[in-house]
Design an enzyme around this catalytic site. Structure first.
Site, PDB file in Angstrom:
ATOM      1  N   LEU A 115       0.817  -1.220   0.000  1.00  0.00           N
ATOM      2  CA  LEU A 115       0.000   0.000   0.000  1.00  0.00           C
ATOM      3  C   LEU A 115       0.851   1.271   0.000  1.00  0.00           C
ATOM      4  CD1 LEU A 115      -2.930  -0.959   2.429  1.00  0.00           C
ATOM      5  CD2 LEU A 115      -2.792  -1.221  -0.042  1.00  0.00           C
ATOM      6  N   ALA A 119       6.795   4.927   0.306  1.00  0.00           N
ATOM      7  CA  ALA A 119       6.708   6.146  -0.514  1.00  0.00           C
ATOM      8  C   ALA A 119       6.033   7.261   0.277  1.00  0.00           C
ATOM      9  CB  ALA A 119       5.924   5.862  -1.795  1.00  0.00           C
ATOM     10  N   ASP A 162       5.131   4.781  -7.206  1.00  0.00           N
ATOM     11  CA  ASP A 162       4.646   4.913  -5.829  1.00  0.00           C
ATOM     12  C   ASP A 162       4.822   6.344  -5.323  1.00  0.00           C
ATOM     13  OD1 ASP A 162       4.755   2.137  -6.214  1.00  0.00           O
ATOM     14  OD2 ASP A 162       5.180   1.758  -4.107  1.00  0.00           O
TER      15      ASP A 162
HETATM   16  C1  MEV Z   1       6.158  -1.647  -5.402  1.00  0.00           C
HETATM   17  O1  MEV Z   1       5.151  -0.943  -4.668  1.00  0.00           O
HETATM   18  C2  MEV Z   1       5.913  -1.522  -6.875  1.00  0.00           C
HETATM   19  C3  MEV Z   1       6.956  -2.181  -7.774  1.00  0.00           C
HETATM   20  O2  MEV Z   1       6.514  -2.001  -9.138  1.00  0.00           O
HETATM   21  C4  MEV Z   1       8.329  -1.564  -7.605  1.00  0.00           C
HETATM   22  C5  MEV Z   1       8.418  -0.144  -8.132  1.00  0.00           C
HETATM   23  O3  MEV Z   1       7.612   0.267  -8.971  1.00  0.00           O
HETATM   24  O4  MEV Z   1       9.356   0.557  -7.685  1.00  0.00           O
HETATM   25  C6  MEV Z   1       7.042  -3.671  -7.525  1.00  0.00           C
END
Ligand code: MEV
Length: 327
Positions: A115, A119, A162
């Site tokens: 979730l 970030a 994110d």
């Molecule tokens: C992680 O929340 C999402 C991923 O695509 C990694 C990224 O985009 O940095 C797995």
């Protein structure tokens, strides 16, 4: 003292493939991380993350070795990595390399559960710390600096998805360096949480290895990109049934890349069988959360009876990104 908050997110489509330049559509949700920052003159950093996870912790350290605390080290590293990164970005932006901080974090977003907790902490932390030092960064600049933090913690492999989503709020589209807001209706998100977490860095590295070894995995990543482009059309037309169908396919493709888990699959199937338009894991996977589309209460009820699901809740799209909380 400065206080900022930033929202978590779910991926409607496109996680993992976005790391390789395919488009993704994350959506901010009304669950926030709030970071309070006060500067201190002794250069030390004190982090109080009492509400960051189910087992809160407080650490105090000054860059002279690992903090000594009584919780799993991976959890401490995950949290302190993002806080350290946010502090480094604020020091750099304000050209104040020696300033210390007291940092207090409260978050309604479980750590490492897909979730976007990291970030949100990075975005809110950089905003609060720079404002505490008298610097106002634009939202775009905040997103850029938070992305640098994520990239560093994820060993150089991260997309802007994110951090851009958390800084901007709403539904966004990210393809490489091209990041923009999308018009989106308020989608009926239902989240199921298995109480666990995945290590994003490890999961991203696993997909990279698979993609390098097998052409079918590289094709799967490209197929996710095609699916996202179809999904954007469905989002534009407000076609919830089609969005749900595409979420189901996206989950299957992520499973093929090895990032689902028994509990994530169980929650996805529980939501689908209860009549959700569609359901998929969200974020890096390995454990954590699924997201379903369902206007009714049926998916939530079904998730409540699903072994492995510890919490389910409805999540509204949060049209607001990073926000000042200190008036
Ligand atoms: C992680 O929340 C999402 C991923 O695509 C990694 C990224 O985009 O940095 C797995």
């Amino acid at each position: 003292m400065a206080v900022s908050s930033a929202p978590g997110k779910v991926y409607l489509f496109g996680e993992h493939a976005v790391v390789y330049g395919e488009p993704a559509v994350p959506c901010a949700i009304e669950r926030r991380a709030t970071v309070e920052v006060s500067a201190r003159s002794d250069g030390r950093l004190r982090v109080d993350a009492g509400d960051l996870t189910l087992d809160g912790f407080t650490v105090e350290y000054g860059g002279d070795g690992a903090p000594d605390v009584d919780v799993p080290q991976s959890l401490v590293q995950a949290a302190t990595g993002y806080v350290d990164g946010a502090v480094a970005q604020a020091r750099d932006a304000a050209d104040s390399p020696d300033v210390g901080f007291d940092v207090a974090i409260e978050s309604a977003i479980p750590l490492g559960a897909g979730l976007g907790s990291s970030a949100a902490v990075a975005v809110a932390g950089i905003d609060a710390a720079t404002r505490e030092l008298g610097i106002e960064l634009s939202t775009e600049e905040l997103a850029k600096r938070a992305y640098r933090v994520e990239r560093e913690v994820q060993s150089g492999e991260a997309s802007r998805a994110d951090t851009f989503c958390s800084a901007m709020g709403g539904a966004v589209r990210v393809e490489g360096d091209d990041c923009r807001r999308l018009d989106a209706p308020n989608l009926p998100f239902v989240i199921g949480y298995d109480g666990g977490a995945g290590d994003t860095g490890e999961l991203v590295a696993g997909v990279r290895a698979l993609r390098e070894e097998y052409d079918f995995a590289a094709d799967t990543v490209e197929a996710i990109g095609d699916l996202v482009r179809r999904g954007e059309r469905a989002l534009d037309e407000g076609d919830i049934a089609e969005l749900g169908r595409l979420m189901d396919v996206n989950h299957g493709l992520l499973s093929a890349l090895g990032v689902s888990s028994r509990s994530l699959d169980a929650m996805v199937w529980a939501a689908r069988e209860a009549g959700a338009h569609g359901a998929k894991l969200t974020g890096a996977g390995g454990g954590g959360c699924i997201v379903a589309l369902d206007e009714s209460e049926a998916s939530r009820t079904a998730l409540g009876y699903t072994p492995g699901c510890v919490e389910s809740f409805r999540a509204e799209l949060d049209f607001e990104g990073v926000r000042r909380e200190d008036g």
